[in-house]
Write a protein that holds these residues in place. Sequence first.
Motif, PDB file in Angstrom:
ATOM      1  N   PRO A 103       0.704  12.849  52.126  1.00  0.00           N
ATOM      2  CA  PRO A 103       1.514  11.704  51.703  1.00  0.00           C
ATOM      3  C   PRO A 103       0.769  10.383  51.902  1.00  0.00           C
ATOM      4  O   PRO A 103       0.103  10.175  52.916  1.00  0.00           O
ATOM      5  N   GLU A 105       1.684   6.278  51.555  1.00  0.00           N
ATOM      6  CA  GLU A 105       2.752   5.286  51.373  1.00  0.00           C
ATOM      7  C   GLU A 105       2.143   3.893  51.467  1.00  0.00           C
ATOM      8  O   GLU A 105       1.263   3.649  52.299  1.00  0.00           O
ATOM      9  N   ARG A 107       2.465  -0.592  49.845  1.00  0.00           N
ATOM     10  CA  ARG A 107       3.028  -1.608  48.965  1.00  0.00           C
ATOM     11  C   ARG A 107       2.011  -1.969  47.882  1.00  0.00           C
ATOM     12  O   ARG A 107       0.834  -2.183  48.169  1.00  0.00           O
ATOM     13  N   ARG A 127       0.608   3.787  55.143  1.00  0.00           N
ATOM     14  CA  ARG A 127       1.018   4.777  56.151  1.00  0.00           C
ATOM     15  C   ARG A 127       0.586   6.142  55.640  1.00  0.00           C
ATOM     16  O   ARG A 127       0.872   6.526  54.502  1.00  0.00           O
ATOM     17  N   LEU A 157       7.361  -0.783  47.234  1.00  0.00           N
ATOM     18  CA  LEU A 157       6.893   0.178  48.226  1.00  0.00           C
ATOM     19  C   LEU A 157       6.994   1.556  47.595  1.00  0.00           C
ATOM     20  O   LEU A 157       8.076   1.990  47.194  1.00  0.00           O
ATOM     21  N   MET A 159       5.395   5.844  47.280  1.00  0.00           N
ATOM     22  CA  MET A 159       4.814   6.959  47.999  1.00  0.00           C
ATOM     23  C   MET A 159       4.387   8.018  47.006  1.00  0.00           C
ATOM     24  O   MET A 159       5.016   8.205  45.954  1.00  0.00           O
ATOM     25  N   THR A 160       3.297   8.698  47.310  1.00  0.00           N
ATOM     26  CA  THR A 160       2.816   9.800  46.489  1.00  0.00           C
ATOM     27  C   THR A 160       2.050  10.763  47.386  1.00  0.00           C
ATOM     28  O   THR A 160       1.870  10.512  48.584  1.00  0.00           O
ATOM     29  N   LEU A 200      10.121   3.876  46.968  1.00  0.00           N
ATOM     30  CA  LEU A 200      10.849   3.858  48.234  1.00  0.00           C
ATOM     31  C   LEU A 200      11.710   2.615  48.371  1.00  0.00           C
ATOM     32  O   LEU A 200      12.854   2.690  48.825  1.00  0.00           O
TER      33      LEU A 200
END
Length: 696
Positions: A103, A105, A107, A127, A157, A159-160, A200
Amino acid sequence: MRRIADTLAAALLAQRGCLFHWSPVCLGIGIGWYFALGKEPGLPLLAGLAGGIVLLVLIAWRCGPVVQPLICALVLIGAGLLLAGWRAQAVSAPVMGWRYYGPVEGRVIGIDRSASDAVRLTLDRVRLDRVAPDRTPAKVRISLHGPEGTTPQPGALVMTTGHLSPPGGPVEPGGFDFQRHSWFLRIGAVGYTRVPLMLLEPPNPRETVVFRWRMGLSRAFQTGLAGETGAFAAAVTAGDRSGMGQETLQALRVSNLAHLLAISGLHMGLLAGFVFMAVRRLLVLSPRAALFWPVKPIAAMAALLVATAYLAMAGGSIATERAYVMAAVALIAVMVLRRAISLRAVALAALIVLLMRPEALLSPGFQMSFAATLALVAVFGGINAKGWRLPGWKGKALALVMSSAVAGAATAPVAAAQFNQIAHYGLLANLLSVPVMGTLVIPSALIAVLAMPFGLQALPLWVMGLGLDWILMIAHWVAGMSGARGMVMAPPSEVLPMLALGALVIALWIGRGRWLGAVPIALAFWLWSAATRPDVLIAESGGIVGVMTPEGRGLSRDRAQSFVASIWLENDGDPVGQETAALRWPAGAIRHETGKRAAAAAGPCASGGVLVLNVPAAEASGARNCRIYDIDSLRQSGSVALFAEADGWREVTAKAVSGDRYWSVPGRIPPLGQQLQKVLESLTSGNAIARVHPPD
């Protein structure tokens, strides 16, 4: 000796009043010295250098007019090294020292396109799963290779699940150092994802305001102008090239019109000049304003305000910041009733840029921008001093041709050295395009932006589209001409500094001694003409090998590692594609095996044979009498160049050329950076999720 000393003293005294022009040169020498070091200077050395600078300043205070400039030059050289060293520490951030899959995460703070034409995002507030905050990169750059979807909004924000790895080193020893480039951008990992993004949180209205405004403006231009025209409009106004196709970009490069994409001195100068002229003309319509108001300073202030807004709108890239500084220096000079265009103004702009971003000295944009500006100011200053002018339209036409020719001649060696190509018809393309950019595109873009809040942008956008369509037509026409692009071999590292030194002496020195600058220029071109290329090149990944043959470089693979292959061929001055180069691959002493199965089947080598593997050498148990370069050794050495000599191969590695620097050792954080990291960690510890360190 006494006579020589007297001659040097007289020469220095003759330069009084013009010595300030050499200030950025001396500062740049110190900056270049820092980047040329083979080992990172420690804090004690930098502290000692700072003390030495203070001592030299005190000594210069009591010296005469002959010695003072020499001491000041030494002070500026030392200050340049100190400044670059401090900057390298101040921008420090964790660099990933391992490969990561999982993952991701962050901006969204940047949107552009990669060399493979995929949408690419730059993320901050990163993150990563099971990675401690003090080892998490400040920024990552990730390409979207999955199914096409909606590009996320700026500031969102997301996530992938993606693949990340450390920024790669030079594709060949002495080549462009992407690790160094990423260090100063604070990008600690690069990679890709093949899965869709997950939103997100939507953008926070109080954050990334300028970025969201800029991307909104880009969408407005792409909505109002269809296809490549709209993408071109977004690039020249908002600095957003994500909509530009590779075919159009290539046509602009080959025709020498790619500089129209970068929001640089041309755009900033045209915009500021248009606003200055328009405001001044409006003010003089009032007799009272014309007689009693300071019309020129007011117009310059208005132009400066618009240029400042343009800087924010364009994203504040290095090229745009540099252009803004140069325009601001000129406009402020007008406000205080000084000459706007002079060598002193150019020197001041260069000083400001180097003080803000010392690393800009190494960028092609800085080199080409100041080369063109210095050449134009020096040539036209000399023409004005001699009173050579043609009245009316003839003078304007001659000035246009001369400015394009002078700027092209000044930037051509830099472009050839940095990009290995010469645009043979670049002068023609610029003569047909730049006037349209100044008279139609930039004014129409400004009017369209002002009219957008009222919904009246259709007409100025239509006019702007006419100009952009004309420029794109010229780009494709010129790029399609036979012999439009010439390829040249990459020069040795000494060539560009020698060319710059010679050109600076000719442009800045007062008196006949300036022509001594022709000596380093001639020597630089001689070194360039005598340069040779490596007989063998090995990629850092072990995924491709290039061997020089009588027909040109032969490549071991016809598709994989296309970016590395293209750079090798460009540096050779070879215009063929990878598939053609792969047909040249010779069967001989250089062998390349990819994958465990092929490595296991590799047999013994002939005398002096070289075997390159993209797997550990232990997989090739049958390879005997081989000089092996496997994935493990290449990760330590970086890319490798081999030169055939009478007693065997002479090896040069990227690690040996780049040296032991902060950016060449993933995971290393300099002392000042460690302190900044601790502060950052203490500020974010309250929101941090407990994570463990990844295995080393």
